[in-house]
Scaffold this active site. Structure first.
Site, mmCIF file in Angstrom:
data_model
loop_
_atom_site.group_PDB
_atom_site.id
_atom_site.type_symbol
_atom_site.label_atom_id
_atom_site.label_comp_id
_atom_site.label_asym_id
_atom_site.label_seq_id
_atom_site.Cartn_x
_atom_site.Cartn_y
_atom_site.Cartn_z
ATOM 1 N N GLU A 68 0.816 -1.565 -0.057
ATOM 2 C CA GLU A 68 -0.114 0.037 0.124
ATOM 3 C C GLU A 68 1.011 0.970 -0.236
ATOM 4 O O GLU A 68 1.814 1.382 0.680
ATOM 5 C CB GLU A 68 -0.601 -0.104 0.967
ATOM 6 C CG GLU A 68 -1.737 1.156 1.793
ATOM 7 C CD GLU A 68 -2.611 1.606 0.230
ATOM 8 O OE1 GLU A 68 -3.854 0.911 -0.478
ATOM 9 O OE2 GLU A 68 -2.325 2.560 -0.491
ATOM 10 N N PHE A 69 0.824 2.217 -0.912
ATOM 11 C CA PHE A 69 1.515 3.259 -0.850
ATOM 12 C C PHE A 69 0.942 4.415 -0.891
ATOM 13 O O PHE A 69 1.442 5.694 -0.570
ATOM 14 C CB PHE A 69 1.903 3.614 -2.613
ATOM 15 C CG PHE A 69 2.757 2.568 -2.902
ATOM 16 C CD1 PHE A 69 3.867 2.594 -2.617
ATOM 17 C CD2 PHE A 69 1.893 1.844 -3.560
ATOM 18 C CE1 PHE A 69 4.970 1.812 -3.186
ATOM 19 C CE2 PHE A 69 2.868 0.592 -4.206
ATOM 20 C CZ PHE A 69 4.658 0.658 -3.558
ATOM 21 N N LYS A 105 7.849 -1.286 -1.879
ATOM 22 C CA LYS A 105 7.813 -0.265 -1.241
ATOM 23 C C LYS A 105 8.563 0.719 0.272
ATOM 24 O O LYS A 105 8.731 1.751 0.120
ATOM 25 C CB LYS A 105 6.420 -0.814 -0.186
ATOM 26 C CG LYS A 105 5.937 -0.638 0.658
ATOM 27 C CD LYS A 105 4.833 0.820 0.623
ATOM 28 C CE LYS A 105 5.016 1.687 2.026
ATOM 29 N NZ LYS A 105 4.104 3.134 1.970
ATOM 30 N N ASN A 157 9.599 4.812 0.287
ATOM 31 C CA ASN A 157 9.823 5.062 0.888
ATOM 32 C C ASN A 157 11.301 5.726 1.558
ATOM 33 O O ASN A 157 11.664 6.997 1.305
ATOM 34 C CB ASN A 157 9.139 4.707 2.557
ATOM 35 C CG ASN A 157 7.711 4.735 2.550
ATOM 36 O OD1 ASN A 157 7.274 5.255 2.155
ATOM 37 N ND2 ASN A 157 7.430 4.167 3.265
ATOM 38 N N PHE A 185 9.269 17.138 -2.113
ATOM 39 C CA PHE A 185 9.916 16.788 -0.992
ATOM 40 C C PHE A 185 11.334 17.082 -1.121
ATOM 41 O O PHE A 185 12.226 16.394 -0.485
ATOM 42 C CB PHE A 185 10.252 14.944 -1.487
ATOM 43 C CG PHE A 185 9.020 14.496 -0.825
ATOM 44 C CD1 PHE A 185 8.676 13.515 0.573
ATOM 45 C CD2 PHE A 185 8.035 14.699 -1.017
ATOM 46 C CE1 PHE A 185 8.156 12.844 1.142
ATOM 47 C CE2 PHE A 185 7.020 13.651 -0.699
ATOM 48 C CZ PHE A 185 7.026 13.379 -0.138
ATOM 49 N N LEU A 186 11.594 18.676 -1.374
ATOM 50 C CA LEU A 186 12.335 19.284 -1.211
ATOM 51 C C LEU A 186 12.440 20.616 -0.410
ATOM 52 O O LEU A 186 13.233 21.935 -0.159
ATOM 53 C CB LEU A 186 13.077 20.394 -2.859
ATOM 54 C CG LEU A 186 13.975 19.057 -3.898
ATOM 55 C CD1 LEU A 186 14.798 19.499 -4.419
ATOM 56 C CD2 LEU A 186 14.852 17.876 -2.405
ATOM 57 N N ALA A 204 12.541 21.069 2.971
ATOM 58 C CA ALA A 204 13.764 22.037 4.276
ATOM 59 C C ALA A 204 12.809 21.914 5.333
ATOM 60 O O ALA A 204 12.405 23.158 5.631
ATOM 61 C CB ALA A 204 15.110 22.397 3.704
ATOM 62 N N CYS A 229 5.678 5.373 9.133
ATOM 63 C CA CYS A 229 5.836 4.774 8.151
ATOM 64 C C CYS A 229 7.388 5.126 8.018
ATOM 65 O O CYS A 229 7.928 4.243 8.308
ATOM 66 C CB CYS A 229 4.969 4.717 6.821
ATOM 67 S SG CYS A 229 3.262 4.566 7.137
ATOM 68 N N LYS A 264 2.530 15.325 10.378
ATOM 69 C CA LYS A 264 2.397 16.367 8.628
ATOM 70 C C LYS A 264 0.578 16.669 8.929
ATOM 71 O O LYS A 264 0.075 16.814 9.833
ATOM 72 C CB LYS A 264 2.391 15.722 7.999
ATOM 73 C CG LYS A 264 2.207 14.318 7.324
ATOM 74 C CD LYS A 264 1.787 14.319 5.584
ATOM 75 C CE LYS A 264 0.618 12.897 5.530
ATOM 76 N NZ LYS A 264 1.277 12.172 4.446
HETATM 77 N N1 LIG Z 1 -0.286 4.846 7.972
HETATM 78 C C1 LIG Z 1 0.127 5.014 6.133
HETATM 79 O O1 LIG Z 1 0.167 5.952 5.958
HETATM 80 C C2 LIG Z 1 0.532 3.743 5.808
HETATM 81 C C3 LIG Z 1 0.775 3.836 4.465
HETATM 82 C C4 LIG Z 1 1.012 2.149 3.459
HETATM 83 C C5 LIG Z 1 1.548 1.748 4.656
HETATM 84 N N2 LIG Z 1 1.347 1.745 5.579
HETATM 85 C C6 LIG Z 1 1.702 0.183 5.945
HETATM 86 O O2 LIG Z 1 0.322 -0.416 6.395
HETATM 87 C C7 LIG Z 1 0.532 -1.071 7.607
HETATM 88 C C8 LIG Z 1 -0.620 -0.896 8.368
HETATM 89 O O3 LIG Z 1 -0.209 0.308 8.894
HETATM 90 P P1 LIG Z 1 -1.556 1.075 9.973
HETATM 91 O O4 LIG Z 1 -1.083 3.066 10.047
HETATM 92 O O5 LIG Z 1 -2.401 1.266 9.291
HETATM 93 O O6 LIG Z 1 -1.129 0.881 11.372
HETATM 94 P P2 LIG Z 1 -2.053 0.834 11.796
HETATM 95 O O7 LIG Z 1 -1.577 0.907 13.853
HETATM 96 O O8 LIG Z 1 -2.720 1.820 12.141
HETATM 97 O O9 LIG Z 1 -3.276 0.041 11.899
HETATM 98 C C9 LIG Z 1 -3.619 -1.828 12.397
HETATM 99 C C10 LIG Z 1 -4.564 -2.365 12.773
HETATM 100 O O10 LIG Z 1 -3.953 -2.873 12.793
HETATM 101 C C11 LIG Z 1 -5.149 -3.549 14.323
HETATM 102 N N3 LIG Z 1 -4.439 -5.191 14.499
HETATM 103 C C12 LIG Z 1 -3.339 -5.186 15.036
HETATM 104 N N4 LIG Z 1 -3.215 -7.281 14.966
HETATM 105 C C13 LIG Z 1 -4.179 -7.791 14.915
HETATM 106 C C14 LIG Z 1 -4.245 -8.987 14.928
HETATM 107 N N5 LIG Z 1 -3.853 -9.845 14.687
HETATM 108 N N6 LIG Z 1 -6.176 -9.119 13.945
HETATM 109 C C15 LIG Z 1 -6.687 -7.965 13.510
HETATM 110 N N7 LIG Z 1 -5.951 -6.677 13.319
HETATM 111 C C16 LIG Z 1 -5.401 -6.499 14.212
HETATM 112 C C17 LIG Z 1 -4.716 -3.119 15.515
HETATM 113 O O11 LIG Z 1 -5.595 -2.944 15.684
HETATM 114 C C18 LIG Z 1 -5.130 -1.802 14.008
HETATM 115 O O12 LIG Z 1 -6.500 -1.301 14.484
HETATM 116 C C19 LIG Z 1 1.995 -1.258 8.078
HETATM 117 O O13 LIG Z 1 2.764 -1.699 7.909
HETATM 118 C C20 LIG Z 1 2.412 -0.106 7.257
HETATM 119 O O14 LIG Z 1 3.734 -0.253 7.532
HETATM 120 C C21 LIG Z 1 1.007 2.609 6.586
#
Ligand SMILES: NC(=O)c1ccc[n+]([C@@H]2O[C@H](COP(=O)([O-])OP(=O)(O)OC[C@H]3O[C@@H](n4cnc5c(N)ncnc54)[C@H](O)[C@@H]3O)[C@@H](O)[C@H]2O)c1
Length: 437
Positions: free
Chosen positions: A152-153, A208, A212, A253-254, A256, A264, A327
Site C-alpha cells: 500500500e502506498f 514499498k 519510502n 520532497f525538497l 527543508a 511509516c 504532517k
Molecule cells: N499509515 C500509512 O500511511 C501507511 C501507508 C502505507 C502502508 N502502511 C503500512 O500498512 C500497515 C498498517 O499500517 P497502519 O498505519 O494502518 O497501522 P495501524 O496501527 O494504524 O493499524 C493496524 C490495525 O491492525 C489491528 N491489528 C493488529 N493486530 C491484529 C490482528 N492480529 N488481527 C486483527 N487486527 C489486528 C490494530 O488493532 C489496528 O487497528 C503497516 O505495515 C504500515 O507500514 C501504512
C-alpha cells in the site's frame, strides 16, 4: 466481490471504505474490540479527510460491516486483505511482525475453502514466503489458500483519493488466478488509468520500502544542504526552488525543515537497513543510516535554535507550538517531529502550549504534560516564542500584524520554512527559519 479486511487502522479502514465505495461487499475485523465497537456506532477513530462520510454512507447502505469474529470473516470472503501494523521492534531496528503472524494465526484455522489472502502491510523482503507457508500449513483448505502481496502506498491526509486512484498497483503474485482476482478488485482504478506492475513477492515487498527510503533520502538531502546554507548565509528555499525547476529532480520532497516522522518513513527505513544487514548487504544501506542520522539531527537543531532565540533561557519561557501531527491533514502523532520538539522544550523547562487543528487530542494522549490550546491565537497569548512546526494551511492565514498584540515577545521560528517571512517581518516579528536567511 465479497472482500474482507483484517486490521482497521490508517490503511485498513480507508481500504474498507473505498472497497465498499467501489461496489464490493466488505466485512472488516480487528483484534481491538473497542475499535470495532466504535466503528459499529459509525465513529471513525482518527481524522482522515473524507473517511467519516464514506464509512457512514456504506455502513448505513449495508455494504460495509465490522466484526470481531474471524470465523465470520473467513466464511464471508473470497479475498482477505491483511492491513495490520508492522511497527519498529521495541528493542532493535527491525520490523515487528507479530501483528502479521497473529492475524494469520487467527484467520487461517477458519479457511475451509479456496481463498486469496492479500498482504498490504509493509514487510521486510522475504516475509511473504514465510506467511504463505504458515497460511497453507494451518488452513484446513491447505494449498487451495493462496497468498499475494499488494503493498500500500497511500499518503495519510490524502488516503481516500490515493486508494481510489492509486499512482500504481503492485501485484506480487504466484499465479494467474491471483492476478486476475486482484485485477477484478481494482477494475475501476485500472480503467481509470492506474498502472499495474505484476511481479514476484520479493520485488513487491521491496518496491514499498524502496519508495519510502527514496522519499526519506530526498528530505534528508535537502536538510543536509540546509545545514550548509545556515553556515554560509544561503537560503535553502530559494535553492530548492532552483533545483526543482530541473524536472529530473523536481520540487516535491525538497522542503527543508524539522525532518520527517510518522508511522511509516522512519520505521520502514530502519527495517530496510536492518534487513539488508541480515542479508549481508549492509554496505549498500549505509546511505540510509546517514539519512536517519540527518533526520534526527533536525529535531535537536530546532530545539537549539529555539533556545538561542531566547538567549539560552528556556526555563520559564512561554513557548507556543503550532502543530503536533507529523504532517498536515492528519491527526497522527506517531514519531511526530513537532511533538518531539514540543516535548523537549517542555523537559528543558519551558511552558509549552500546543495547538493543532486536528491532533490536539491524539497529542494529549501521548504527551499529557503539555498544555493544549483551543485555537492558534489562544496558543500564543502572552508567549515569548512561537514555533510553527506542522504546515496546516490555517497557520498561513493568520494575520501576523494582528497577532503581535497578543504576545510578550514577537519571535517566530518557522520549522516548516513555509510562512511568508516578509509579511511577518514587516509586521514587526523577528523570524528564523532552518537554513534560511
Ligand atoms: N499509515 C500509512 O500511511 C501507511 C501507508 C502505507 C502502508 N502502511 C503500512 O500498512 C500497515 C498498517 O499500517 P497502519 O498505519 O494502518 O497501522 P495501524 O496501527 O494504524 O493499524 C493496524 C490495525 O491492525 C489491528 N491489528 C493488529 N493486530 C491484529 C490482528 N492480529 N488481527 C486483527 N487486527 C489486528 C490494530 O488493532 C489496528 O487497528 C503497516 O505495515 C504500515 O507500514 C501504512
Amino acid at each position: 466481490m465479497k472482500i474482507t479486511v483484517i486490521g482497521v487502522g490508517h490503511v485498513g479502514l480507508v481500504t474498507v471504505a473505498c472497497l465498499a465505495d467501489l461496489g464490493h461487499e466488505v466485512v472488516a475485523v480487528d483484534d481491538n474490540p473497542s475499535r470495532i465497537d466504535s466503528l459499529r456506532q459509525g465513529i471513525v477513530p482518527f481524522y482522515e479527510p473524507g473517511l467519516q462520510d464514506l464509512v457512514t454512507e456504506h455502513v448505513t447502505g449495508g455494504r460495509l460491516r465490522f466484526t470481531s469474529d474471524f470465523a465470520e470473516v473467513a466464511d464471508f470472503g473470497d479475498v482477505h486483505f491483511l492491513c495490520v501494523g508492522t511497527p519498529q521492534l521495541a528493542e532493535g531496528m527491525g520490523a515487528d511482525l507479530d501483528q502479521v503472524y497473529g492475524a494469520i494465526d487467527l484467520l487461517a484455522p477458519h479457511l475451509t475453502r479456496p481463498a486469496l489472502v492479500v498482504g498490504k502491510s509493509t514487510v521486510p523482503v522475504g516475509t511473504a514466503p514465510e506467511v504463505a507457508r504458515r497460511l497453507t500449513a494451518i488452513a484446513p483448505a491447505g494449498d487451495r489458500v493462496e497468498l499475494a502481496w499488494n503493498p500500500e502506498f497511500l499518503r495519510e491526509g490524502f488516503a481516500v483519493v490515493d486508494t481510489l486512484s492509486p499512482d500504481r498497483i503492485v501485484l506480487g503474485v504466484t499465479s494467474e488466478i491471483a492476478e486476475k482476482t486482484l485485477r477484478e478488485v481494482y477494475a475501476d482504478a485500472i480503467a481509470g488509468g492506474s498502472p499495474v506492475v505484476v511481479t514476484d513477492f520479493a520485488t513487491a515487498e521491496l518496491v514499498k520500502v524502496s519508495a519510502n527510503a527514496f522519499l526519506a533520502t530526498k528530505i534528508s538531502f535537502i536538510n543536509a544542504v540546509a545545514e550548509v546554507c545556515e553556515t554560509t548565509g544561503a537560503d535553502v528555499v530559494d535553492l530548492a526552488d532552483a533545483l526543482g525547476h530541473d524536472d529530473r529532480i523536481g520540487r516535491k520532497f525538497l522542503q527543508a525543515g524539522i525532518g520527517f516522522g510518522g508511522g511509516c518513513l522512519p520505521k520502514d527505513m530502519r527495517a530496510f537497513v536492518h534487513r539488508a544487514g541480515e542479508l549481508g548487504a549492509e554496505g549498500a544501506m549505509s546511505l540510509l543510516s546517514q539519512v536517519d542520522d540527518i533526520n534526527q539531527r533536525r529535531r535537536e537543531h530546532a530545539v537549539q535554535v529555539a533556545a538561542s532565540m531566547l538567549d539560552g533561557h528556556l526555563a520559564g519561557a512561554r513557548i507556543a507550538v503550532w502543530g503536533a501531527a507529523f504532517k498536515a491533514h492528519t491527526d497522527d502523532v506517531r514519531d511526530s517531529p513537532a511533538l518531539w520538539i514540543a516535548g523537549q522544550l517542555h523537559l528543558r523547562g519551558a511552558e509549552v502550549t500546543v495547538y493543532d487543528p486536528k491532533a490536539n487530542e491524539s497529542a494529549r494522549r501521548m504527551f499529557p504534560t503539555l498544555t493544549y490550546a483551543p485555537d492558534a491565537v489562544a496558543a500564543v497569548r502572552e508567549g515569548d516564542l512561537l514555533l510553527h512546526l506542522t504546515a496546516w494551511p490555517e497557520f498561513a492565514e493568520v494575520d501576523p500584524a494582528a497577532l503581535i498584540a497578543d504576545v510578550r515577545r514577537p519571535l517566530l521560528l518557522d520549522g516548516g520554512n513555509c510562512l511568508d517571512f516578509d509579511a511577518w517581518r514587516a509586521a514587526g516579528w523577528t523570524v528564523r527559519g532552518l537554513g534560511r536567511r
